[in-house]
Every structure is written in C-alpha cells, then in structure tokens.
Design a protein around this motif. Sequence first.
Motif, PDB file in Angstrom:
ATOM      1  N   ALA A 198      -2.154   2.704   4.630  1.00 22.23           N
ATOM      2  CA  ALA A 198      -1.092   1.966   5.351  1.00 22.23           C
ATOM      3  C   ALA A 198       0.029   3.162   5.961  1.00 22.23           C
ATOM      4  O   ALA A 198      -0.094   3.973   4.937  1.00 22.23           O
ATOM      5  N   GLY A 199       0.478   2.788   6.695  1.00 22.03           N
ATOM      6  CA  GLY A 199       1.844   3.872   7.158  1.00 22.03           C
ATOM      7  C   GLY A 199       2.380   3.337   8.350  1.00 22.03           C
ATOM      8  O   GLY A 199       2.281   2.277   8.779  1.00 22.03           O
ATOM      9  N   ALA A 200       3.410   4.256   8.492  1.00 19.34           N
ATOM     10  CA  ALA A 200       4.305   3.872   9.818  1.00 19.34           C
ATOM     11  C   ALA A 200       4.523   5.313  10.427  1.00 19.34           C
ATOM     12  O   ALA A 200       4.921   6.113   9.797  1.00 19.34           O
TER      13      ALA A 200
ATOM     14  N   ARG B  83      -1.369   9.192   4.555  1.00 19.41           N
ATOM     15  CA  ARG B  83      -0.729   8.318   5.474  1.00 19.41           C
ATOM     16  C   ARG B  83      -0.915   8.848   6.937  1.00 19.41           C
ATOM     17  O   ARG B  83      -0.384   8.914   7.887  1.00 19.41           O
TER      18      ARG B  83
ATOM     19  N   VAL C 130       8.856   9.180   7.114  1.00 17.82           N
ATOM     20  CA  VAL C 130       9.333   8.133   7.519  1.00 17.82           C
ATOM     21  C   VAL C 130      10.446   7.510   7.022  1.00 17.82           C
ATOM     22  O   VAL C 130      11.334   6.682   7.678  1.00 17.82           O
ATOM     23  N   GLU C 131      10.173   7.417   5.516  1.00 22.27           N
ATOM     24  CA  GLU C 131      11.148   6.774   4.698  1.00 22.27           C
ATOM     25  C   GLU C 131      12.386   7.497   4.487  1.00 22.27           C
ATOM     26  O   GLU C 131      13.169   7.075   3.773  1.00 22.27           O
TER      27      GLU C 131
ATOM     28  N   THR D  59       6.003   6.005  -7.068  1.00 22.33           N
ATOM     29  CA  THR D  59       4.566   5.372  -6.896  1.00 22.33           C
ATOM     30  C   THR D  59       4.557   3.868  -6.560  1.00 22.33           C
ATOM     31  O   THR D  59       3.849   2.968  -6.532  1.00 22.33           O
TER      32      THR D  59
ATOM     33  N   PRO E 258      -0.954   9.268  -1.866  1.00 17.11           N
ATOM     34  CA  PRO E 258      -1.952   8.705  -0.743  1.00 17.11           C
ATOM     35  C   PRO E 258      -1.841   9.112   0.936  1.00 17.11           C
ATOM     36  O   PRO E 258      -0.586   9.314   1.151  1.00 17.11           O
TER      37      PRO E 258
ATOM     38  N   LEU F 141      11.006   3.727  -1.749  1.00 11.68           N
ATOM     39  CA  LEU F 141       9.905   4.009  -2.262  1.00 11.68           C
ATOM     40  C   LEU F 141       9.988   5.194  -3.456  1.00 11.68           C
ATOM     41  O   LEU F 141      10.349   6.197  -3.261  1.00 11.68           O
TER      42      LEU F 141
ATOM     43  N   ALA G 110       0.883  -1.099   0.086  1.00 11.02           N
ATOM     44  CA  ALA G 110       0.068   0.023   0.064  1.00 11.02           C
ATOM     45  C   ALA G 110       0.893   1.172  -0.032  1.00 11.02           C
ATOM     46  O   ALA G 110       0.450   2.425   0.320  1.00 11.02           O
ATOM     47  N   TYR G 111       2.076   1.176  -0.478  1.00 12.63           N
ATOM     48  CA  TYR G 111       3.050   2.227  -0.671  1.00 12.63           C
ATOM     49  C   TYR G 111       3.133   3.096   0.646  1.00 12.63           C
ATOM     50  O   TYR G 111       2.676   4.380   0.702  1.00 12.63           O
ATOM     51  N   CYS G 112       3.441   2.418   1.683  1.00  9.02           N
ATOM     52  CA  CYS G 112       3.593   3.298   3.050  1.00  9.02           C
ATOM     53  C   CYS G 112       4.945   3.474   3.623  1.00  9.02           C
ATOM     54  O   CYS G 112       5.172   4.758   4.326  1.00  9.02           O
ATOM     55  N   GLY G 113       6.009   3.033   3.085  1.00 10.41           N
ATOM     56  CA  GLY G 113       7.363   3.355   3.511  1.00 10.41           C
ATOM     57  C   GLY G 113       7.994   2.800   4.844  1.00 10.41           C
ATOM     58  O   GLY G 113       9.073   2.802   5.235  1.00 10.41           O
TER      59      GLY G 113
ATOM     60  N   LYS H 241       8.352  13.622  -4.320  1.00 12.43           N
ATOM     61  CA  LYS H 241       8.473  12.641  -5.409  1.00 12.43           C
ATOM     62  C   LYS H 241       6.953  12.261  -5.910  1.00 12.43           C
ATOM     63  O   LYS H 241       6.880  11.406  -6.854  1.00 12.43           O
TER      64      LYS H 241
END
Lengths: 60, 389
Positions: free
Chosen positions: B253-255, B42, B155-156, A32, B40, A29, A13-16, B33
């Motif tokens: 989704a996420g962190a 997060r 976060v990334e 997309t 989306p 990431l 779901a592309y969240c990192g 980016k």
Amino acid sequence: MAKRVVVNRYRCAYCGACVAVCKFNANELVETFLVIDEEKCNGCGICVKVCPMNALEVVS
Amino acid sequence: MNYDVVVIGAGPGGSLAAKTCAERGLSVLLVEKRQEIGAPVRCAEGIGKKDLQKFVEVDKKFIAAEVVGAKIYAPDGTEITLTEEMAGNEVGYVLERKIFDRHLARLAAKAGADVIVKTTAIGMERTKDSVKVKLRRMGEEFEVGCKIVIGADGVESRVGKWAGIDTTLKLNEIESCVQYLMTGIDFDPEYCHFWFGSNIAPGGYVWLFPKGNNSANVGIGVMPSLAKRSPKEYLDEFVERNYSNGKIVEVVAGAVPVKGEIETAVADNVMLVGDAARHADPITGGGIANAMKAGYYAGIVAAEAIQKGDCSAKTLRRYDELWKNDFGKDLARKRKLQQKLIKMDDETLNKIMHTLANCKLEEISVKAMIKELIKRHPKLLWDLKDLFL
Ligand SMILES: Cc1cc2nc3c(=O)[nH]c(=O)nc-3n(C[C@H](O)[C@H](O)[C@H](O)COP(=O)(O)OP(=O)(O)OC[C@H]3O[C@@H](n4cnc5c(N)ncnc54)[C@H](O)[C@@H]3O)c2cc1C
Ligand code: SF4
Ligand code: SF4
C-alpha cells in the motif's frame, strides 16, 4: 462524545497516506505501526478518504 | 553527538543526499525509522535506464526485469505501444527496491556516512546557526546536533512542517495506491502496461510491471477526491476480471504526492528532498529518479553552505534553483496537464487514444503526444499550448 478516527490494525498496511493529508498532525507512522493522537484528532475524516486499505473509521 | 548534516529517511533521496555529503567531506548521519531499509516496499519499482545510470552502477542483483517499452490501454481497450526510445527512456528497468534501497544506503555508508535504523526523528529545534534533532530509538529519546537537516522522510514527511513549510496534501494532490505482487499470470513481459478509465481507476491508472518469472507488480493509484471507493476495491475488480487465476504473494500500500512543484523546499538550515518535497511526477507517479537527483543537489549545496559557514535559507536557496531548473518546471507542467486529464470522461479519453494510435509520432514523449493532440483536437487542450509547444 467528540468525533475521532480509529485504525483497524489488522487492515492497515503501514503506508503513510493518512499522515500526508492530516493538517492537524494527529497521526504518525511510528517504526512499525500507525498511532493516532486522540487529543489532536478532530475526526474530520480526511484520512479515511485517502486510506488505500479501508483501515480507518470515524467514531464518536 | 554532532554532525555537519543529519539526513532523515533512508529512501533513494536520503541515501543519495548522505552519500553526496560524505563524498564532499562532511560528517553526516543518516537516520531511518524502519528496522529494515527498503521494507515494506511502497513502489511499483519502474525507472528509466538513463535516470538510473546517472547515479549508480547498474547491478543485476537489484534489477528484477528489463522492458523494451510501454503499452497503454484506453477505456474501450484501444492499445498504444510506446517503444523505449519513443518513450524518451521513461521506462526500462523494474527494480527490486528492497535490495536497491539497501544498496544505496550502503553506498552512503561506504562514502563515510553513519547510518542508524529503527530510529525515528521526532522533532527539531533551531538555535542561532545550528539544529538539534530529536531522535527516538527503541523508546529512548536523545538529541543530535547539526548545521543542516535534510528531510528525505517520504510522503508522510514531518520535517517540512517542523521548519514552517506546510507540505500537507489535499485529496486532489495525492494518489492512493494498492499493489499486488502476482505470480502465475499471463502478460507480455517485454512491456510495462497501463490501463486508464474512470471505472478502472478514477484520477489515476492501473499498472502491470513485469518482475520476471511470470510475476508482476499489478497495482492501482486513484485520486481520493474522485474515487468512489478505496483503490483496493477497484484493484480487486480489475484482477478478478483480468487475472483471476493469479496468486497474490505480496500486498503493497502507498501514496504518491502529485501536487506538482512546491514553492520552496528550503528553510533556514533545512532542505527537503524527494517525496518529502513532493518531487514525484504528477502524471506518472514516478519519484525515484527525482528523489535521487534532489538528494544529490541537496548534498552539493549542503557542502557549499557549510564551507561558507552560512546555512541560512538564503544560501540554501541555491538548492531550490538546482532542482527547479532540472525538473521543477516539468512538475508544474505535468500538474496542469493532470488537472485537465482528470476532468476528461471516458469518451474523450478514447478519442485521444484513437488519435494517438493512428498517428505516426517520431517520439512519444508526453510533450510530443500533447503537441499532436493540440493540433488535432485544439479545443481539448488549447490552454496548455503555451506550456508544451
Ligand atoms: C504504489 C506506489 C508505486 C510507485 N511506483 C513507482 C515507480 O514505478 N517508479 C518510481 O520512480 N516511483 C514510484 N513510486 C514513487 C516512489 O516510491 C517514491 O517517489 C520514492 O520512493 C521517493 O523516495 P524518497 O527517498 O523521497 O522517499 P521514500 O522512499 O518514501 O523514503 C522515505 C524514508 O523516510 C523514512 N522516514 C519517514 N519519516 C521518518 C522519520 N521521522 N524518521 C526517520 N525516518 C523516517 C521512511 O521510513 C522511509 O524509509 C511509487 C509509489 C507508490 C506508493
Ligand atoms: S480524522 Fe482528521 S484530524 Fe483525525 S487523524 Fe484523520 S485527518 Fe487527522
Ligand atoms: S492510510 Fe490506511 S493503510 Fe496507510 S498507514 Fe494510514 S491507516 Fe494504515
């Protein structure tokens, strides 16, 4: 064969989250989607544990 | 191409940084980016009213709902209600971040910042007193020169690592999250709701934030070092038990980094802000407000450094001072508290919630709650007394 991690693109779901925990900088990431650098990934599986979507799997 | 400052990442942290730099007369490029800023999403989108008002004029178009307080549920169902004043303005608005993030980026542009999207920063190279940032746009690589890089890449984040600040998170320094935007469910829309328990959300919690019209963000964060399954599985169970009639119209989704205060967010020619600097709150997981504060401080320090003609880590250290004095110490305290809380079993959590449900606190900030708990259950939190009393 050596271990490495693969991503199920239909689940991701592309969240990192996985990028944040990889100390080998083996994943990224991109605009997309997630890419995993096979050269750098050693299959340690840390990212598998953090993925909220169960999209990652270690294979050999 | 050359700029005074390149800001990497157009979340709340990056946009505030770019805006602040531009307002102080610097030339600045904001790089994002994704093809769409803010999507989306997060995020659960909750923010305190005061925190929001500090930085933007509140506009209905990015406010999805307003709440008057929070309700917290213990593992055994015991309920505690915190009103907004009691919660020290920690709650208030639920944002529409797709619109909010774009609004902030637009404010940066309006102040004079250049903005480019669908463009990824892929590396940087420092020379004597300047930096070359490598960018990739639709498959083509090019370079932009600048004096200062502000890493607001979430976060990334990679910017810290490029500059020698190791921001890799361990499995007990991150919350892994899933959230559904649900409609057609029954809940009290005046409140944000939080559920705790080792079977519900190990090392985290389940939340429900109203978004207007019977819809809400229903989400979960778990700590991967403690969770036996993925957060999605825990959340599906929760939804099945409580809101099985609802419809899911969006999956997020996420962190969240919950590492607490990092030693430094500064290197020569580089500052990190927001999630990139692990600025999110280790207890609540909230990070929008701190990201905006950090962006603002980084912008101010960038302007000072460039005027002085010295962008070394030594000069930029002023930025560390500013964010640490504002919320860094709080992050450190909350991290210690979090380390305590995640070790508690459900029985202890129930006991704590019963105490809080029965005592009349004038203010229910985390600090006031801890104070009361130390008084009533000295053994439980004794070693935290110096931090909170
Ligand atoms: C499920 C969930 C719920 C949350 N709920 C809340 C909440 O209710 N309240 C709250 O306050 N906080 C919440 N948070 C935390 C909040 O979302 C973050 O703290 C906040 O977004 C941080 O802002 P930022 O600007 O630092 O980073 P982000 O908003 O993450 O922005 C970073 C940006 O940088 C871009 N980027 C990354 N790398 C590059 C690169 N190499 N080149 C170009 N661009 C790049 C990304 O695409 C992204 O747009 C939640 C987080 C999650 C995951
Ligand atoms: S398996 Fe380990 S090395 Fe490979 S991407 Fe995941 S965390 Fe990185
Ligand atoms: S953690 Fe999982 S869902 Fe998130 S980007 Fe990585 S593979 Fe995709």
